[in-house]
Design a protein around this motif. Sequence first.
Motif, mmCIF file in Angstrom:
data_model
loop_
_atom_site.group_PDB
_atom_site.id
_atom_site.type_symbol
_atom_site.label_atom_id
_atom_site.label_comp_id
_atom_site.label_asym_id
_atom_site.label_seq_id
_atom_site.Cartn_x
_atom_site.Cartn_y
_atom_site.Cartn_z
ATOM 1 N N ASN A 80 0.839 -1.206 0.000
ATOM 2 C CA ASN A 80 0.000 0.000 0.000
ATOM 3 C C ASN A 80 0.869 1.249 0.000
ATOM 4 O O ASN A 80 0.599 2.201 -0.731
ATOM 5 C CB ASN A 80 -0.947 0.018 1.199
ATOM 6 C CG ASN A 80 -2.202 -0.794 0.962
ATOM 7 O OD1 ASN A 80 -2.367 -1.439 -0.060
ATOM 8 N ND2 ASN A 80 -3.091 -0.776 1.935
ATOM 9 N N ASP A 81 1.912 1.235 0.829
ATOM 10 C CA ASP A 81 2.811 2.389 0.872
ATOM 11 C C ASP A 81 3.478 2.613 -0.485
ATOM 12 O O ASP A 81 3.535 3.741 -0.988
ATOM 13 C CB ASP A 81 3.873 2.216 1.953
ATOM 14 C CG ASP A 81 3.316 2.357 3.359
ATOM 15 O OD1 ASP A 81 2.232 2.957 3.534
ATOM 16 O OD2 ASP A 81 3.977 1.855 4.294
ATOM 17 N N GLN A 82 3.976 1.526 -1.095
ATOM 18 C CA GLN A 82 4.648 1.640 -2.395
ATOM 19 C C GLN A 82 3.701 2.152 -3.480
ATOM 20 O O GLN A 82 4.113 2.887 -4.377
ATOM 21 C CB GLN A 82 5.207 0.286 -2.824
ATOM 22 C CG GLN A 82 6.396 -0.169 -2.033
ATOM 23 C CD GLN A 82 6.837 -1.572 -2.439
ATOM 24 O OE1 GLN A 82 6.578 -2.017 -3.539
ATOM 25 N NE2 GLN A 82 7.502 -2.255 -1.521
ATOM 26 N N ASN A 84 1.176 4.089 -2.935
ATOM 27 C CA ASN A 84 0.612 5.355 -2.474
ATOM 28 C C ASN A 84 -0.885 5.242 -2.185
ATOM 29 O O ASN A 84 -1.668 6.142 -2.495
ATOM 30 C CB ASN A 84 0.902 6.480 -3.476
ATOM 31 C CG ASN A 84 1.056 7.816 -2.786
ATOM 32 O OD1 ASN A 84 1.249 7.882 -1.573
ATOM 33 N ND2 ASN A 84 0.960 8.876 -3.552
ATOM 34 N N TYR A 97 -5.267 9.685 -2.988
ATOM 35 C CA TYR A 97 -3.966 9.607 -2.348
ATOM 36 C C TYR A 97 -4.096 9.805 -0.840
ATOM 37 O O TYR A 97 -5.056 10.407 -0.356
ATOM 38 C CB TYR A 97 -3.014 10.658 -2.930
ATOM 39 C CG TYR A 97 -2.601 10.345 -4.339
ATOM 40 C CD1 TYR A 97 -1.736 9.295 -4.597
ATOM 41 C CD2 TYR A 97 -3.085 11.091 -5.402
ATOM 42 C CE1 TYR A 97 -1.355 8.982 -5.900
ATOM 43 C CE2 TYR A 97 -2.702 10.799 -6.706
ATOM 44 C CZ TYR A 97 -1.840 9.732 -6.943
ATOM 45 O OH TYR A 97 -1.473 9.432 -8.224
ATOM 46 N N CYS A 99 -3.786 11.390 2.715
ATOM 47 C CA CYS A 99 -3.753 12.759 3.210
ATOM 48 C C CYS A 99 -3.986 12.720 4.714
ATOM 49 O O CYS A 99 -4.387 11.699 5.266
ATOM 50 C CB CYS A 99 -4.798 13.629 2.514
ATOM 51 S SG CYS A 99 -6.482 13.122 2.824
#
Length: 153
Positions: A80-82, A84, A97, A99
């Motif tokens: 998920n981080d990779q 975004n 994205y 926030c």
Amino acid sequence: MAHKLGAMYHVPHGVANALMIEEVLRFNASEAPQKMGTFSQYDHPHTLARYAEIADFIKLGGETTEEKVALLVKYLRGLNDQLNIPQCIGHYGLDSYPCEKGFVPEEVFLERLPEIAANAISDACTGSNPRIPTQEEMEKLFKCVYYDTDVNF
């Protein structure tokens, strides 16, 4: 859950799944309460082993089944981080994205929570889940997904 989250808040289906996968895996792999003296809908003896098998397939390491599942969850969170993708609904922005404060206000989420949980339970896909949540558990699951908190029930 993803069908109902997408329908309620117009979240793309793949993103909805990504937002929830960690919590759903933890819920399915956790010890569920047993109904006294009966075979219940909560009996899911091979779920943990199947998740460990997935971790082995993608060579994540770990010695015990529990370690392997923890590494699988960590791996998925990293994906998920990779990609975004936010780690929770509360941080899901209008542009998809991450926030600081997502477009679904907490008060709106909490107001609609019983309805979305009930709809998720009645979804055809829920019946194939290894652990069928109650209304209360489904609401807790959605809260974990909204706030990015641990599943401990």
